[in-house]
Each structure stands twice: as structure tokens, then as C-alpha cells.
Design a protein around this motif. Structure first.
Motif, PDB file in Angstrom:
ATOM      1  N   THR A  27       0.818  -1.137   0.009  1.00  0.00           N
ATOM      2  CA  THR A  27      -0.099  -0.081   0.031  1.00  0.00           C
ATOM      3  C   THR A  27       0.830   1.206   0.061  1.00  0.00           C
ATOM      4  OG1 THR A  27      -0.044  -0.030   2.435  1.00  0.00           O
ATOM      5  CG2 THR A  27      -1.871  -1.030   1.290  1.00  0.00           C
ATOM      6  N   VAL A  28       0.312   2.325  -0.788  1.00  0.00           N
ATOM      7  CA  VAL A  28       1.085   3.546  -0.752  1.00  0.00           C
ATOM      8  C   VAL A  28      -0.008   4.526  -0.310  1.00  0.00           C
ATOM      9  CG1 VAL A  28       2.220   5.203  -2.299  1.00  0.00           C
ATOM     10  CG2 VAL A  28       2.365   2.766  -2.449  1.00  0.00           C
ATOM     11  N   LEU A  29       0.448   5.477   0.615  1.00  0.00           N
ATOM     12  CA  LEU A  29      -0.485   6.443   1.109  1.00  0.00           C
ATOM     13  C   LEU A  29       0.019   7.882   0.865  1.00  0.00           C
ATOM     14  CD1 LEU A  29      -0.497   5.330   5.034  1.00  0.00           C
ATOM     15  CD2 LEU A  29      -2.115   4.464   3.097  1.00  0.00           C
ATOM     16  N   LEU A  30      -0.872   8.687   0.328  1.00  0.00           N
ATOM     17  CA  LEU A  30      -0.784   9.826  -0.148  1.00  0.00           C
ATOM     18  C   LEU A  30      -1.275  11.142   0.706  1.00  0.00           C
ATOM     19  CD1 LEU A  30       0.245  11.729  -2.503  1.00  0.00           C
ATOM     20  CD2 LEU A  30      -1.884  11.270  -3.574  1.00  0.00           C
ATOM     21  N   GLU A  31      -0.363  11.734   0.995  1.00  0.00           N
ATOM     22  CA  GLU A  31      -1.130  13.019   1.806  1.00  0.00           C
ATOM     23  C   GLU A  31      -1.388  14.045   0.887  1.00  0.00           C
ATOM     24  OE1 GLU A  31       0.322  16.382   5.013  1.00  0.00           O
ATOM     25  OE2 GLU A  31       1.784  14.844   4.300  1.00  0.00           O
ATOM     26  N   VAL A  32      -2.898  14.301   0.858  1.00  0.00           N
ATOM     27  CA  VAL A  32      -3.394  15.003  -0.312  1.00  0.00           C
ATOM     28  C   VAL A  32      -2.863  16.739  -0.121  1.00  0.00           C
ATOM     29  CG1 VAL A  32      -5.706  15.907  -1.044  1.00  0.00           C
ATOM     30  CG2 VAL A  32      -5.512  13.545  -0.390  1.00  0.00           C
ATOM     31  N   ALA A  33      -2.879  17.206   1.235  1.00  0.00           N
ATOM     32  CA  ALA A  33      -2.625  18.432   1.395  1.00  0.00           C
ATOM     33  C   ALA A  33      -1.100  18.764   1.250  1.00  0.00           C
ATOM     34  CB  ALA A  33      -2.736  18.773   2.715  1.00  0.00           C
ATOM     35  N   HIS A  34      -0.143  17.765   0.852  1.00  0.00           N
ATOM     36  CA  HIS A  34       1.107  18.129   0.545  1.00  0.00           C
ATOM     37  C   HIS A  34       1.591  18.699  -0.672  1.00  0.00           C
ATOM     38  CE1 HIS A  34       5.479  17.455   0.021  1.00  0.00           C
ATOM     39  NE2 HIS A  34       5.492  16.872   1.323  1.00  0.00           N
ATOM     40  N   PRO A  35       2.181  19.480  -0.672  1.00  0.00           N
ATOM     41  CA  PRO A  35       2.537  20.376  -2.033  1.00  0.00           C
ATOM     42  C   PRO A  35       2.935  19.658  -3.143  1.00  0.00           C
ATOM     43  CG  PRO A  35       3.581  21.455  -0.006  1.00  0.00           C
ATOM     44  CD  PRO A  35       3.219  20.258   0.526  1.00  0.00           C
ATOM     45  N   ALA A  36       3.350  18.444  -2.827  1.00  0.00           N
ATOM     46  CA  ALA A  36       3.821  17.621  -3.925  1.00  0.00           C
ATOM     47  C   ALA A  36       2.827  16.480  -4.331  1.00  0.00           C
ATOM     48  CB  ALA A  36       5.377  17.112  -3.885  1.00  0.00           C
ATOM     49  N   ALA A  37       1.845  16.886  -3.671  1.00  0.00           N
ATOM     50  CA  ALA A  37       0.640  15.620  -3.914  1.00  0.00           C
ATOM     51  C   ALA A  37       0.351  15.306  -5.233  1.00  0.00           C
ATOM     52  CB  ALA A  37      -0.418  15.781  -2.930  1.00  0.00           C
ATOM     53  N   ASP A  38       0.051  16.372  -6.045  1.00  0.00           N
ATOM     54  CA  ASP A  38      -0.333  16.244  -7.239  1.00  0.00           C
ATOM     55  C   ASP A  38       0.581  15.639  -8.256  1.00  0.00           C
ATOM     56  OD1 ASP A  38      -2.783  17.283  -6.797  1.00  0.00           O
ATOM     57  OD2 ASP A  38      -2.399  19.296  -7.544  1.00  0.00           O
ATOM     58  N   ASP A  39       1.795  15.997  -8.145  1.00  0.00           N
ATOM     59  CA  ASP A  39       3.121  15.675  -8.669  1.00  0.00           C
ATOM     60  C   ASP A  39       3.393  13.992  -8.249  1.00  0.00           C
ATOM     61  OD1 ASP A  39       3.517  17.660 -10.193  1.00  0.00           O
ATOM     62  OD2 ASP A  39       5.114  18.512  -8.726  1.00  0.00           O
ATOM     63  N   ALA A  40       3.049  13.692  -7.231  1.00  0.00           N
ATOM     64  CA  ALA A  40       3.432  12.194  -6.763  1.00  0.00           C
ATOM     65  C   ALA A  40       2.283  11.533  -7.287  1.00  0.00           C
ATOM     66  CB  ALA A  40       3.148  12.225  -5.234  1.00  0.00           C
ATOM     67  N   ARG A  41       0.981  11.967  -7.334  1.00  0.00           N
ATOM     68  CA  ARG A  41      -0.261  11.224  -7.921  1.00  0.00           C
ATOM     69  C   ARG A  41       0.035  10.815  -9.141  1.00  0.00           C
ATOM     70  NH1 ARG A  41      -4.053  14.705  -6.754  1.00  0.00           N
ATOM     71  NH2 ARG A  41      -4.906  13.849  -5.235  1.00  0.00           N
ATOM     72  N   ARG A  42       0.389  11.713  -9.877  1.00  0.00           N
ATOM     73  CA  ARG A  42       0.629  11.556 -11.496  1.00  0.00           C
ATOM     74  C   ARG A  42       1.713  10.230 -11.817  1.00  0.00           C
ATOM     75  NH1 ARG A  42      -0.829  17.042 -12.141  1.00  0.00           N
ATOM     76  NH2 ARG A  42       1.229  17.775 -11.571  1.00  0.00           N
ATOM     77  N   ALA A  43       2.760  10.623 -10.926  1.00  0.00           N
ATOM     78  CA  ALA A  43       3.945   9.726 -10.952  1.00  0.00           C
ATOM     79  C   ALA A  43       3.725   8.127 -10.769  1.00  0.00           C
ATOM     80  CB  ALA A  43       5.101  10.329 -10.019  1.00  0.00           C
ATOM     81  N   ILE A  44       2.739   7.969  -9.768  1.00  0.00           N
ATOM     82  CA  ILE A  44       2.545   6.766  -9.333  1.00  0.00           C
ATOM     83  C   ILE A  44       1.374   6.120  -9.922  1.00  0.00           C
ATOM     84  CG2 ILE A  44       3.568   7.108  -7.018  1.00  0.00           C
ATOM     85  CD1 ILE A  44       0.701   7.112  -5.903  1.00  0.00           C
ATOM     86  N   ALA A  45       0.632   7.000 -10.654  1.00  0.00           N
ATOM     87  CA  ALA A  45      -0.693   6.302 -11.321  1.00  0.00           C
ATOM     88  C   ALA A  45      -0.266   4.969 -12.396  1.00  0.00           C
ATOM     89  CB  ALA A  45      -1.479   7.555 -12.257  1.00  0.00           C
ATOM     90  N   PRO A  46       0.579   5.302 -13.094  1.00  0.00           N
ATOM     91  CA  PRO A  46       1.071   4.258 -14.099  1.00  0.00           C
ATOM     92  C   PRO A  46       1.085   2.722 -13.366  1.00  0.00           C
ATOM     93  CG  PRO A  46       2.429   6.231 -14.501  1.00  0.00           C
ATOM     94  CD  PRO A  46       1.845   6.271 -13.133  1.00  0.00           C
ATOM     95  N   PHE A  47       1.464   2.903 -12.100  1.00  0.00           N
ATOM     96  CA  PHE A  47       1.724   1.584 -11.590  1.00  0.00           C
ATOM     97  C   PHE A  47       0.997   1.091 -10.015  1.00  0.00           C
ATOM     98  CE2 PHE A  47       5.093   4.281 -10.350  1.00  0.00           C
ATOM     99  CZ  PHE A  47       5.347   4.250  -8.873  1.00  0.00           C
ATOM    100  N   ALA A  48       0.164   2.113  -9.763  1.00  0.00           N
ATOM    101  CA  ALA A  48      -0.479   1.826  -8.432  1.00  0.00           C
ATOM    102  C   ALA A  48      -1.918   2.224  -8.649  1.00  0.00           C
ATOM    103  CB  ALA A  48       0.151   2.750  -7.296  1.00  0.00           C
ATOM    104  N   GLU A  49      -2.772   1.298  -7.995  1.00  0.00           N
ATOM    105  CA  GLU A  49      -4.283   1.770  -8.166  1.00  0.00           C
ATOM    106  C   GLU A  49      -4.889   2.020  -6.878  1.00  0.00           C
ATOM    107  OE1 GLU A  49      -5.668  -2.392  -8.978  1.00  0.00           O
ATOM    108  OE2 GLU A  49      -4.884  -2.364 -11.192  1.00  0.00           O
ATOM    109  N   LEU A  50      -5.891   3.142  -7.072  1.00  0.00           N
ATOM    110  CA  LEU A  50      -6.241   3.645  -5.966  1.00  0.00           C
ATOM    111  C   LEU A  50      -7.276   2.614  -5.173  1.00  0.00           C
ATOM    112  CD1 LEU A  50      -6.683   6.651  -4.654  1.00  0.00           C
ATOM    113  CD2 LEU A  50      -8.928   6.598  -5.663  1.00  0.00           C
ATOM    114  N   GLU A  51      -7.242   2.609  -3.782  1.00  0.00           N
ATOM    115  CA  GLU A  51      -8.134   1.762  -3.198  1.00  0.00           C
ATOM    116  C   GLU A  51      -9.209   2.473  -2.433  1.00  0.00           C
ATOM    117  OE1 GLU A  51      -6.228  -0.941  -0.841  1.00  0.00           O
ATOM    118  OE2 GLU A  51      -6.455  -2.602  -2.456  1.00  0.00           O
ATOM    119  N   ARG A  52      -8.773   3.793  -1.648  1.00  0.00           N
ATOM    120  CA  ARG A  52      -9.667   4.349  -0.704  1.00  0.00           C
ATOM    121  C   ARG A  52      -9.167   6.035  -0.882  1.00  0.00           C
ATOM    122  NH1 ARG A  52      -8.464   0.296   2.298  1.00  0.00           N
ATOM    123  NH2 ARG A  52      -6.830   1.454   3.352  1.00  0.00           N
ATOM    124  N   ALA A  53     -10.112   6.985  -1.028  1.00  0.00           N
ATOM    125  CA  ALA A  53     -10.011   8.409  -1.190  1.00  0.00           C
ATOM    126  C   ALA A  53     -10.696   9.124  -0.184  1.00  0.00           C
ATOM    127  CB  ALA A  53      -9.935   8.547  -2.559  1.00  0.00           C
TER     128      ALA A  53
END
Length: 568
Positions: A27-53
Motif C-alpha cells: 500500500t502507498v499512502l498519499l497525503e493530499v494536502a502536501h505541496p507535491a501531492a499532485d506530482d506524486a499522484r501523477r507519477a505513481i498512477a501508471p503502476f499503483a491503483e487507488l483503493e480509498r480516497a
């Protein structure tokens, strides 16, 4: 074998204060409020699937299928590992990095190739893997004679079935066997729509992401292009057809979609109406370009599917699957026999609630291109959207009826709560004068709403001609409010719609939620925002299913404002 371990150096394991927490359970946890959250979301999207949001921390999972998709798209394990280390707040577990490398290395150890002397051959770069799959009962009848240690003959008719089996065994094969050309047929994109000179309003060129999508598909041979609703998937299909210049079979969700495809193809390509046939319940035309509905292909008579031979009885050079995430099981099975044809899948989301994404991967092809919704919104290609969940408290009598109902009836009771009618009234009053869709799943609920609003309604029983008339009236502004069932979820172009009110959905279907939002994100001439409302009954399964439906859109960067119905 796996390459060098990027996590072996001390500097690689001293990451900055990143937005990700990567855990050993994949599992990979993404802190939504982090300044780099959008960049990280795009970077991991090709190899990680969202489970909960939920609001603050999103949970992703790294799955084998996601890693194989990334590998097929050209990402290597080193890139995936580097991404995790770059954005992770804490050291990434070494065992996970090793497993990522080894899982991605499984893709391509087996390849399907064409041998001049023996035809279709399964080749192994790792002989032990080939021996393992040959000993499996699942491959019985799919493989022929061995051609030395590393090669075995594959029966051509079993190409797709073998790929299905191999992915289930954990050894996805890379298909390099190529495709038959199919019957040639000239198709080209127009410089501009018919009757519009280049450079004048209405002229078009492929957008940069559309060109990239076509190139990525063509270089890979077959596969899936994922684009938001309103981003021009039909035009990508037309451009792929022009690139192929062969007879083409287009599979769509319904007859309205078929006729919309025909209109778009005659507008944007050199194809004439006579060159395009419709193969649906109403018509059975086979032309150089034939548009068939999934419904007619899956019509069963006396235990057989009489129309499925359309897929294999003609020398198609390209098969396009519109809304590929909806592929019915019979078409999945037939697609296994069509591996010698180029296949293009088009969709806004590859999410399938039945978990058959691996069959899309093995039979249509891997994901070749995926454009995040928010990226295209930021570039102005789709309209910005505000999503709001309106929560309604059931009356005492309704709440008691819900509490004492059987489980099978509870969702219908909550989703069809009478109080939703007044909520719809308030929403429409807020958006008076805007083109609005009221969307639901229960016909009786929709008919009651339509009568109350004095608006027309479209359901599955509405004749195709009447549907087209009402859609045209809505597009022209003659009709400002249109009540629609799930028949309007897919492939319906209503560019003027700017408000959608969802009163009930298909339980927790994430792809339906994305499609319904997609009805209103076509760019607006005046640049205004779109508004997507979901009306749910508080403290019921209606609210639970709504939360599940929202997961895919949350992955795309959308957030839902939650308001009380009394505060509207």
C-alpha cells in the motif's frame, strides 16, 4: 533477471519529506494536502491503483497487473523504484523494492513471435519458466511441439486463450507476433470538417495528446487508450483508422452511439455514409467500416450467438472497442480468437467492478496511453467541474421502512427516497437557465421526476429515433432539462450540458460515476464551470455506495463538497 537494486545505496534511502508513505504490504499512502501531492499522484498512477480516497490520505496499492501495464508501456523497475524513493517520506521497505523489480521482470520472459518455418511460437528467455507453464494443466491443448529448449509451437487459434492463461499463471507474455494487414480501404482525416475551410471556425487539428495517444497505440500494435469523457476518444479512433487504412469493425454500446460514431466519422474523415454500415437490432449492414453494438453481438438464440461470426468472418484490419471497460463476457471470449487483428480499446476508465481488468490486458492489450482528467482540465481541453454530494435525512416513517426492509430492497428504498424530488427542485433553481441532466437508475423514480419537472425522459424503452430527437432538442437549447437513465451513461455527446444531478446509481459503480460526470465536462464556449451533484440518503447504503462510486474520480483529483439538503 532483476536489474541492479537502486535501494542498495544509503543516499537512496534518505528521502526528503515527501507526500508518500510506502508500506511493505504494497500500500502507498498519499497525503493530499502536501505541496507535491499532485506530482506524486501523477507519477505513481501508471503502476499503483487507488483503493480509498477520503479527505486527507488516499490509499493506493501496487498490484502485479498495474506493474505489468507499466512495463508494457515502457516503464522499467528502476523508474518505478526511483519514483517511490523520490516521493516517500520514510525509507521504502527493501523487500517491496525487490518484489517490484522481480514482478516487473516476469513480463516479457515469455514472448509470442512468428517463426518463418513454424508459425506462431512461444519463446522463453528463461527456459525454466517455459517448462513450468508447459506442465500446467491450464495450457493443455494450447501448445504444440517443442522446438528446442526455449521454443514451443502455439496453435494460431489459441493465441488469445494462451495469453489469458499465462497472465493467470503469473507469466504475462509479450505479444510480438504481429498482425495480418486486413483488407485495405482508404481512410484519411480531413484537414477540417466538411464544408469548413482550414483556419475558419470549426476547423480542427488533432490535439497534442490525441496525436500522442494514436502514436502510442500504433507503436505498441494493440492496446487501450484512456481519455476523459469529452476529450475526443472518437477522434482518436478515427485517427487510428486513418493510420491503418483498412476495413474496420467498431464495437459500441448502443444504436445511438453507433449513429453518433457514423456522424463523427463522416465529419472528420474522408469516409462517406455509404462506406459505413450499422449492425444493430434495427439494421444489419456490413460495409468497409461497420459499427456494431455489443447488444446485438451478444444476442443469444438457442444457446448460440448467431451474430458473433461477424467478428471473424471478415478480413478486418482493425477492431475498435468503444467503452472497452464494458466488454461483455461473450465478446471477451470471441476476442480471444481475434489476436491476429489490431485492436484498439477506448475508455474513460479501465475500472471494472467484476475484476476482469486482466482480460482487457491480455486480450485487447496493455494500456498504451492515459491522460489524467485534471491535466486536460488545466490545459483547457475539458471543463472544470465542481462535485457536490447532497445528503438528505429520511423522514421517520421512511427510516423505519428502510430499517425493517430486506437487504435486497434497502438500496431501492434509499435511492428512490421521495424527499429527493424537493432537493432536485432546489438544485435546478440554483442553476436556472443552464442545460441540466437529471440522471438515475430506477425508471419509476425517473418518470415521477420527469412528470414533476415537466421535462422529457429517456429510458431503455425510449425508441432510438425519439432518443435522438430529444438529444438534438437538448443540444439546441429547445429542451433545458432532460431526465435520463443509464442509457445516457456512455458515448452520448451533449456539449452544452453544464449541470448533472444524480439521484440514483448502479450501486457502487466507479466507472458509472466517471461516465456521468463526463456528460458535462465538454468545454463550454463561455468557459464556465460544470456542476455535478449526487443526492444521497444519509445513514443508508445509498451513502455507502456513493462513497465507493467516487473513488475513481478522487484518484483523478476531484473532491466532493458535502452539504446538507436543508442548506441548499
Amino acid at each position: 533477471m532483476p536489474g541492479p537494486d537502486p535501494a542498495s545505496t544509503p543516499s537512496a534511502q534518505t528521502p526528503p519529506d515527501g507526500p508518500l508513505i510506502v508500506q511493505s504490504d504494497k500500500t502507498v499512502l498519499l497525503e493530499v494536502a502536501h505541496p507535491a501531492a499532485d506530482d506524486a499522484r501523477r507519477a505513481i498512477a501508471p503502476f499503483a491503483e487507488l483503493e480509498r480516497a477520503p479527505e486527507h490520505v488516499h490509499t493506493y496499492r501496487i498490484t502485479p497487473l498495474a506493474l505489468w501495464n507499466a512495463r508494457a508501456a515502457g516503464l522499467d523497475a528502476e523508474t518505478v523504484v526511483h519514483t517511490l524513493i523520490t516521493y516517500s517520506r520514510f525509507p521504502v521497505p527493501h523487500a517491496l523494492l525487490t518484489e517490484i523489480a522481480e514482478t516487473m521482470d516476469r513480463y516479457g520472459r515469455l514472448t509470442l513471435v512468428t517463426d518463418p518455418a513454424h508459425g506462431l511460437v512461444l519463446h522463453a528467455s528463461d527456459v525454466a519458466v517455459l517448462k513450468e507453464v508447459m506442465r500446467s494443466r491450464r495450457t493443455t491443448g494450447l501448445l504444440g511441439a517443442s522446438l528446442g529448449e526455449a521454443d514451443v509451437v502455439v496453435h494460431p487459434s489459441e493465441r488469445g486463450h494462451l495469453k489469458q492463461v499465462l497472465i493467470k499463471l503469473g507469466w504475462p507474455a509479450e505479444d510480438l507476433a504481429g498482425y495480418v494487414d486486413g483488407e485495405a480501404h482508404p481512410i484519411a482525416l480531413r484537414d477540417s470538417p466538411e464544408g469548413v475551410a482550414a483556419g475558419e471556425p470549426g476547423a480542427f487539428t488533432l490535439r497534442p495528446y490525441q496525436r500522442q495517444a494514436v502514436e502510442s497505440f500504433w507503436s505498441g500494435g494493440s492496446g487501450v487508450v484512456v481519455l476523459p469523457c469529452g476529450a475526443g476518444k472518437t477522434l482518436v479512433g478515427a485517427a487510428a483508422m486513418a493510420r491503418s487504412s483498412t476495413t474496420t469493425l467498431v464495437l459500441v454500446t448502443n444504436a445511438v452511439s453507433a449513429r453518433q460514431w457514423k456522424e463523427e466519422l463522416t465529419r472528420f474523415t474522408t469516409l462517406t455514409g455509404d462506406e459505413i454500415g450499422e449492425y444493430s437490432g434495427a439494421r444489419k449492414e456490413v460495409r468497409p467500416v461497420t459499427i456494431a453494438t455489443y447488444q446485438v453481438l451478444t444476442t443469444r438464440r438457442k444457446g448460440v450467438y448467431p451474430h458473433l461470426d461477424l467478428l471473424e468472418s471478415h478480413d478486418w484490419g482493425l477492431i475498435v472497442y468503444d467503452e472497452v471497460h464494458l466488454l461483455p463476457a461473450p465478446v471477451f471470449r470471441m476476442t480471444a480468437d481475434l489476436q491476429a487483428r489490431r485492436r484498439l480499446g477506448l475508455t474513460a476508465t479501465l475500472v471494472r467492478e467484476d475484476g476482469r481488468e486482466d482480460e482487457v490486458f491480455s486480450l485487447i492489450g496493455p494500456k498504451r496511453y492515459d491522460a489524467p482528467w485534471k491535466d486536460l482540465e488545466n490545459q483547457g481541453w475539458i471543463a472544470p467541474a465542481v462535485c457536490t454530494e447532497v445528503r438528505l435525512t429520511l423522514g421517520a416513517g421512511e427510516r423505519m421502512a428502510y430499517a425493517t426492509a430486506d437487504n435486497d430492497e434497502r438500496y431501492r428504498l434509499a435511492a428512490s427516497a421521495p424527499g429527493k424530488v424537493a432537493v432536485v427542485d432546489r438544485i435546478l433553481a440554483r442553476h436556472a437557465g443552464e442545460s441540466t441532466l437529471v440522471i438515475g437508475s430506477y425508471v419509476d423514480q425517473l418518470e415521477e421526476l420527469a412528470e414533476h419537472l415537466g421535462a422529457p425522459v429517456i429510458t431503455g424503452t425510449t425508441p432510438v429515433r425519439e432518443r435522438q430527437r430529444l438529444y438534438d432538442a437538448f443540444r439546441s437549447g429547445e429542451v433545458m432539462v432532460l431526465v435520463v437513465s443509464k442509457v445516457a451513461n456512455f458515448s452520448i455527446d451533449l456539449p452544452g450540458a453544464s449541470v448533472a444531478v444524480q439521484v440514483s446509481g448502479a450501486f457502487g459503480s466507479r466507472q458509472e460515476e466517471a461516465q456521468r460526470l463526463g456528460r458535462i465536462v465538454r468545454p463550454k464556449e463561455d468557459g464556465r464551470q460544470a456542476h455535478f451533484y449526487t443526492v444521497v440518503a444519509r445513514d443508508t447504503v445509498d451513502q455507502e455506495f456513493a462513497a465507493h462510486r467516487q473513488r475513481f474520480l478522487a484518484e483523478q483529483g476531484y473532491s466532493y463538497q458535502i452539504v446538507d439538503a436543508e442548506d441548499l
